[in-house]
Design a protein around this motif. Structure first.
Motif, PDB file in Angstrom:
ATOM      1  N   ALA A 129       1.040  -0.350 -20.099  1.00  0.00           N
ATOM      2  CA  ALA A 129       0.869  -1.096 -18.864  1.00  0.00           C
ATOM      3  C   ALA A 129      -0.589  -1.437 -18.671  1.00  0.00           C
ATOM      4  O   ALA A 129      -1.470  -0.804 -19.242  1.00  0.00           O
ATOM      5  CB  ALA A 129       1.389  -0.294 -17.682  1.00  0.00           C
ATOM      6  N   THR A 130      -0.835  -2.449 -17.861  1.00  0.00           N
ATOM      7  CA  THR A 130      -2.209  -2.865 -17.561  1.00  0.00           C
ATOM      8  C   THR A 130      -2.533  -2.480 -16.131  1.00  0.00           C
ATOM      9  O   THR A 130      -1.804  -2.844 -15.197  1.00  0.00           O
ATOM     10  CB  THR A 130      -2.384  -4.381 -17.733  1.00  0.00           C
ATOM     11  OG1 THR A 130      -2.026  -4.719 -19.057  1.00  0.00           O
ATOM     12  CG2 THR A 130      -3.825  -4.780 -17.461  1.00  0.00           C
ATOM     13  N   LEU A 131      -3.603  -1.682 -15.959  1.00  0.00           N
ATOM     14  CA  LEU A 131      -3.992  -1.237 -14.619  1.00  0.00           C
ATOM     15  C   LEU A 131      -4.414  -2.431 -13.791  1.00  0.00           C
ATOM     16  O   LEU A 131      -5.066  -3.349 -14.273  1.00  0.00           O
ATOM     17  CB  LEU A 131      -5.149  -0.236 -14.728  1.00  0.00           C
ATOM     18  CG  LEU A 131      -5.467   0.584 -13.477  1.00  0.00           C
ATOM     19  CD1 LEU A 131      -4.287   1.473 -13.111  1.00  0.00           C
ATOM     20  CD2 LEU A 131      -6.711   1.411 -13.717  1.00  0.00           C
ATOM     21  N   GLU A 188       0.826  -1.212   0.000  1.00  0.00           N
ATOM     22  CA  GLU A 188       0.000   0.000   0.000  1.00  0.00           C
ATOM     23  C   GLU A 188       0.861   1.263   0.000  1.00  0.00           C
ATOM     24  O   GLU A 188       0.369   2.349  -0.324  1.00  0.00           O
ATOM     25  CB  GLU A 188      -0.952   0.013   1.204  1.00  0.00           C
ATOM     26  CG  GLU A 188      -0.267   0.178   2.565  1.00  0.00           C
ATOM     27  CD  GLU A 188       0.267  -1.144   3.082  1.00  0.00           C
ATOM     28  OE1 GLU A 188       0.828  -1.151   4.178  1.00  0.00           O
ATOM     29  OE2 GLU A 188       0.110  -2.162   2.385  1.00  0.00           O
ATOM     30  N   GLN A 189       2.163   1.137   0.339  1.00  0.00           N
ATOM     31  CA  GLN A 189       3.041   2.298   0.340  1.00  0.00           C
ATOM     32  C   GLN A 189       3.875   2.410  -0.930  1.00  0.00           C
ATOM     33  O   GLN A 189       4.623   3.375  -1.076  1.00  0.00           O
ATOM     34  CB  GLN A 189       3.974   2.241   1.559  1.00  0.00           C
ATOM     35  CG  GLN A 189       3.252   2.220   2.893  1.00  0.00           C
ATOM     36  CD  GLN A 189       4.205   2.094   4.065  1.00  0.00           C
ATOM     37  OE1 GLN A 189       5.428   2.196   3.885  1.00  0.00           O
ATOM     38  NE2 GLN A 189       3.655   1.854   5.260  1.00  0.00           N
ATOM     39  N   CYS A 190       3.745   1.454  -1.806  1.00  0.00           N
ATOM     40  CA  CYS A 190       4.551   1.455  -3.029  1.00  0.00           C
ATOM     41  C   CYS A 190       4.039   2.498  -4.000  1.00  0.00           C
ATOM     42  O   CYS A 190       2.855   2.496  -4.348  1.00  0.00           O
ATOM     43  CB  CYS A 190       4.538   0.074  -3.667  1.00  0.00           C
ATOM     44  SG  CYS A 190       5.456   0.010  -5.230  1.00  0.00           S
ATOM     45  N   PRO A 191       4.858   3.398  -4.482  1.00  0.00           N
ATOM     46  CA  PRO A 191       4.383   4.425  -5.428  1.00  0.00           C
ATOM     47  C   PRO A 191       4.062   3.845  -6.795  1.00  0.00           C
ATOM     48  O   PRO A 191       3.414   4.516  -7.599  1.00  0.00           O
ATOM     49  CB  PRO A 191       5.552   5.408  -5.484  1.00  0.00           C
ATOM     50  CG  PRO A 191       6.751   4.602  -5.131  1.00  0.00           C
ATOM     51  CD  PRO A 191       6.287   3.585  -4.148  1.00  0.00           C
ATOM     52  N   HIS A 192       4.483   2.594  -7.112  1.00  0.00           N
ATOM     53  CA  HIS A 192       4.264   2.015  -8.438  1.00  0.00           C
ATOM     54  C   HIS A 192       3.114   1.011  -8.461  1.00  0.00           C
ATOM     55  O   HIS A 192       2.963   0.278  -9.428  1.00  0.00           O
ATOM     56  CB  HIS A 192       5.553   1.297  -8.908  1.00  0.00           C
ATOM     57  CG  HIS A 192       6.738   2.182  -8.961  1.00  0.00           C
ATOM     58  ND1 HIS A 192       7.062   2.951 -10.057  1.00  0.00           N
ATOM     59  CD2 HIS A 192       7.710   2.438  -8.041  1.00  0.00           C
ATOM     60  CE1 HIS A 192       8.168   3.625  -9.826  1.00  0.00           C
ATOM     61  NE2 HIS A 192       8.587   3.332  -8.584  1.00  0.00           N
ATOM     62  N   ARG A 193       2.265   0.983  -7.403  1.00  0.00           N
ATOM     63  CA  ARG A 193       1.291  -0.099  -7.294  1.00  0.00           C
ATOM     64  C   ARG A 193       0.246  -0.050  -8.403  1.00  0.00           C
ATOM     65  O   ARG A 193      -0.214  -1.070  -8.875  1.00  0.00           O
ATOM     66  CB  ARG A 193       0.601  -0.012  -5.939  1.00  0.00           C
ATOM     67  CG  ARG A 193      -0.137   1.296  -5.728  1.00  0.00           C
ATOM     68  CD  ARG A 193      -0.538   1.504  -4.288  1.00  0.00           C
ATOM     69  NE  ARG A 193      -1.152   2.822  -4.088  1.00  0.00           N
ATOM     70  CZ  ARG A 193      -1.406   3.344  -2.927  1.00  0.00           C
ATOM     71  NH1 ARG A 193      -1.076   2.672  -1.827  1.00  0.00           N
ATOM     72  NH2 ARG A 193      -1.956   4.535  -2.818  1.00  0.00           N
ATOM     73  N   MET A 194      -0.193   1.157  -8.822  1.00  0.00           N
ATOM     74  CA  MET A 194      -1.191   1.241  -9.872  1.00  0.00           C
ATOM     75  C   MET A 194      -0.577   1.118 -11.257  1.00  0.00           C
ATOM     76  O   MET A 194      -1.277   0.858 -12.225  1.00  0.00           O
ATOM     77  CB  MET A 194      -1.949   2.582  -9.754  1.00  0.00           C
ATOM     78  CG  MET A 194      -2.723   2.729  -8.448  1.00  0.00           C
ATOM     79  SD  MET A 194      -4.035   1.516  -8.275  1.00  0.00           S
ATOM     80  CE  MET A 194      -5.145   2.067  -9.559  1.00  0.00           C
ATOM     81  N   ALA A 195       0.707   1.321 -11.344  1.00  0.00           N
ATOM     82  CA  ALA A 195       1.433   1.182 -12.626  1.00  0.00           C
ATOM     83  C   ALA A 195       2.714   0.415 -12.327  1.00  0.00           C
ATOM     84  O   ALA A 195       3.801   0.977 -12.233  1.00  0.00           O
ATOM     85  CB  ALA A 195       1.734   2.560 -13.214  1.00  0.00           C
ATOM     86  N   CYS A 196       2.555  -0.883 -12.162  1.00  0.00           N
ATOM     87  CA  CYS A 196       3.650  -1.723 -11.669  1.00  0.00           C
ATOM     88  C   CYS A 196       4.860  -1.669 -12.613  1.00  0.00           C
ATOM     89  O   CYS A 196       4.746  -1.835 -13.829  1.00  0.00           O
ATOM     90  CB  CYS A 196       3.171  -3.157 -11.533  1.00  0.00           C
ATOM     91  SG  CYS A 196       4.416  -4.276 -10.867  1.00  0.00           S
TER      92      CYS A 196
END
Length: 785
Positions: free
Chosen positions: A766-768, A684-692
């Motif tokens: 990328a795939t959301l 949940e703290q990863c800045p790339h979670r929505m765009a891995c």
């Protein structure tokens, strides 16, 4: 007592000549003492002799005794001679018997009838017919009593009819004045009242005729033109016209005023305020001066006068040295504001009989604001009129404290939908039997009651606007074109009914669309409405034809609160009060406005403002309240939670947890990204979670490792909610362009594994990540980018 005049003849009297009776009273001996010979003569004649009177045609048996009674008998014979009873021997005998009773009562009292008081005549007549017959020493019958009262009226000026109970006053008036003239006068007045709608049960008409007759008798004239304004003032002061008689006397004066013989009546207590007590006379004089000068409406001025009288009582108690408004300073204003803030019900009032259990309770914040507003208005007017020098600014020195103003808010007091629906049903099905009392005795016609009930239920008008509607206030339109009254076409189902609302509380006259049922009910009443005289509109000063008027009187403003609403509540089976207070006429306005504002296709605030006739949209907000259901629907459709928080599926490897492998660094939770799994613990703290960026924590779904993971039997599936940043929320809402922009921003941001996306080499697209559909327990793919 009376002078000789000629008999009355129609068309020959002078209006300036008072009515007189055809009785010559010159030369009559009016001594009050009874001579010994007169008492002896009455006793010698006895009951039978007294009844054998020469007026009946039987010669006197003892001329000596009758000679001794000449001074008493001659006026009685003259009075009997002017009575209008025709040649019926039965009535002539009744007159002789009445004269005999008078002579006998002279002996019983020891005084001649010239010295009798009203009580002496009343005791002789009895409080009713039964008492009259039971108290007589002489044999008599019921027909004698009216003749006895007529003799008392002509010779003794007796008008104490309230001591005699119920008796036929019309018969007495006809005896004294004559049938023709009495019937002519009554018919003339009754014709006016019938034209205005004074129609009721037969007994009411008889009672009205009796009271008319009593008024003619007390005024000692059968002519309506003799019923002047001064005469009606004397009639209202007469004790025989108290109680129910005063109301019908009011109707009689209105009819006589319509004929031009007197001024219209004024209700007792109408526009009359009691004197101000408990204040210094100087302060009371200033208040009365302001009340007489202010251009405000009478009701507002009366309210201000009451509040200013309360100010005066506070001054007399707390600041007796201050007796005039010119002596006030900012310090006095501050003390008054503080006193208002601490004021309780019953403080500094003149009357306490209406307070009851509310005494001692704090007054409401709105009442505090009204008291201070009236005080500001008084000082502002006095300063602007140069009545005393300006020493302070009332708007600032007497402003409502912020702590009080913050407690005042909109409170439309909407009636609950289920209760309002029952009231609507009751109004649509209202019958005469639903009204209090006997429907045959209803003061208002049923067509008027139905029209005013439906107008209240469907129009959203104030009670003042409703009572001041005018004849012809309903108009019909179809496709924007007026439908004429003489049109043979049937109104289409989509015809628009327009209601013309007169000048009202906050603005000028306007027109609003209403339900056709209102127009139909009003037209039904207009078809049966009696012709009414024009009434003065107290707001505009015009003489207008009021719609809801009967008996030349507009419908009472409190009729809806006191009669219609209790009747509807009784028929609907609902209480007359709820948690918000009593159901009143004004609460219908709030209920209708709120329903229109919360409808499936709701009115806008500005449309509702125009429909209610408000001058300011802020006023409309006091009536239009969003219901909790409407607010809940709008909040759900707005998707606040779903927009700011996304739910994804998480796979938990319980074997790794229970075996202790998780403590050695082996992945035990896997976030489903749709195209792969992320094993980063702090996902949940990863800045790339929505765009891995597909760093070392990433496991593609098409890999052997992922397939082995999904094949585990001890795999537990759970849902996790993750908050979204503004950029991530934009990527979800706006699609590919926002996602590309997010990828661009994250190019040089390190992943949880350490390398940046630029170093890893992220593919151009990328795939959301998928969002779990919580309601169905399935994955809901947010889309491909």
């Amino acid at each position: 007592m009376n002078t000789a005049v000629s008999a009355w003849e129609p068309g020959r009297h002078d209006d300036r000549t008072p009515w007189s009776f055809h009785v010559d009273g010159r030369g009559w001996d009016r001594r009050g003492e009874l001579a010994d010979g007169e008492s002896a003569a009455v006793l010698a004649l006895g009951p039978t002799g007294l009844r054998r009177n020469r007026a009946v045609g039987i010669p006197r048996r003892t001329a000596t005794h009758w000679k001794a009674l000449d001074r008493l008998v001659e006026p009685l014979d003259a009075a009997r001679g002017v009575l209008h009873h025709g040649e019926d021997i039965r009535f002539r005998r009744a007159g002789a018997h009445a004269a005999a009773l008078v002579l006998q009562h002279c002996v019983d009292t020891g005084r001649s009838y010239w010295a009798w008081t009203a009580w002496d005549w009343a005791r002789l007549g009895g409080s009713n017919a039964e008492e009259f017959l039971a108290a007589r020493t002489l044999p008599t019958e019921r027909t004698v009593r009216p003749f006895l009262i007529a003799l008392g009226y002509l010779l003794g000026g007796f008008t104490g009819f309230h001591h005699l109970g119920n008796f036929n006053r019309l018969h007495l008036a006809c005896l004294v004045f004559g049938d023709d003239i009495v019937e002519a006068a009554i018919s003339q007045a009754a014709g006016i009242l019938d034209q205005w709608g004074y129609r009721g049960p037969l007994r009411v008409k008889h009672r009205l005729r009796g009271i008319f007759s009593q008024a003619l008798l007390i005024n000692r004239s059968p002519r309506l033109e003799d019923l002047t304004t001064e005469a009606f003032t004397a009639l209202r002061a007469h004790p025989a016209n108290s109680g129910r008689y005063s109301e019908m006397l009011y109707a009689l004066q209105r009819a006589v005023a319509a004929l031009g013989h007197c001024d219209p009546p004024v209700r007792s207590g109408y526009n009359h305020a009691p004197g101000i007590e408990g204040t210094d006379p100087a302060w009371a004089a200033w208040v009365e001066r302001w009340h007489a000068t202010s251009p405000l409406t009478p009701r507002v001025r009366a309210t201000g006068r009451t509040i200013l009288a309360k100010v005066g009582r506070w001054l007399a108690t707390e600041h007796p040295e201050t007796t005039e408004p010119g002596q006030w300073t900012r310090k006095t204003c501050a003390a008054w504001v503080a006193a208002v803030d601490r004021m309780a019900v019953g403080d500094y009032v003149q009357r306490r009989d209406h307070i009851h259990a509310r005494a001692g309770t704090p007054i409401s914040p709105r009442t505090k604001a009204h008291i201070l507003m009236a005080t500001r208005m008084f000082f502002r007017d006095c300063q602007e009129w140069d009545w005393f020098p300006r020493r302070f600014d009332p708007a600032r020195a007497l402003a409502v404290p912020r702590s009080v103003a913050s407690l005042i808010g909109t409170n439309p007091r909407v009636i609950a939908d289920e209760v309002w629906a029952k009231l609507l049903w009751a109004g649509l099905n209202l019958q005469p039997a639903d009204l209090p009392g006997n429907s045959a005795d209803a003061y208002y016609p049923m067509d008027l009651i139905r029209a005013i009930t439906l107008t209240w239920l469907f129009s959203g008008l104030r009670s003042d606007e409703l009572s001041r509607l005018r004849v012809g206030c309903i108009r019909w339109q179809h496709d924007g074109q007026p439908i004429t009254a003489n049109s043979a076409d049937v109104l289409a189902c989509n015809a628009v009914c327009l209601l013309d609302v007169p000048v009202h509380k906050t603005g000028t006259a306007f027109t609003k669309p209403v339900d056709p049922i209102i127009g139909q009910a009003i037209e039904a009443w207009q078809a049966k409405r009696p012709a009414q005289p024009h009434r003065l509109d107290r707001k505009t000063g015009e003489h207008v034809d009021l719609l809801f008027s009967i008996r030349a009187q507009p419908i009472a403003k409190d009729y809806i609160n006191h009669t219609i609403i209790p009747a509807l509540c009784g028929k609907a089976g609902v209480p007359t009060a709820d948690v918000r207070g009593n159901i009143t006429s004004h609460r219908a306005r709030s209920t209708i406005a709120s329903q229109l504002y919360n409808a499936k296709e709701p009115m806008t605030l500005f449309e509702l403002q125009a429909w209610l006739g408000h001058k300011d949209p802020a006023s409309t907000q006091h009536y239009a309240k969003i219901t909790p259901n409407t607010l809940s629907t709008a909040y759900t459709e707005a998707g606040y939670f779903a927009r700011n928080v996304r739910t994804i599926e998480v796979l938990l490897d319980r074997a790794a947890v229970t075996s202790g492998a998780a403590s050695t660094g082996q992945p035990w939770q896997h976030y489903d990204l749709g195209h792969g799994y992320c094993t980063y613990t702090f996902f949940e703290q990863c800045p790339h979670r929505m765009a891995c960026a597909r760093c070392d924590f990433y496991t593609p779904k098409d890999s052997t490792k992922a397939q082995l993971l999904e094949a585990k039997e001890n795999l537990q599936r759970m849902l996790a909610s993750i908050p979204l940043t503004d950029d991530e929320r934009t990527a979800v809402d706006d699609g590919q362009a926002a996602l590309d922009d997010l990828l661009e921003k994250l190019t040089d941001i390190p992943t949880p594994a350490g390398p940046t996306p630029r170093e890893i080499g992220v593919p151009p697209s990328a795939t959301l990540l998928p969002i779990a559909d919580v309601s169905h327990g399935k994955h809901a793919q947010m889309g491909q980018f």
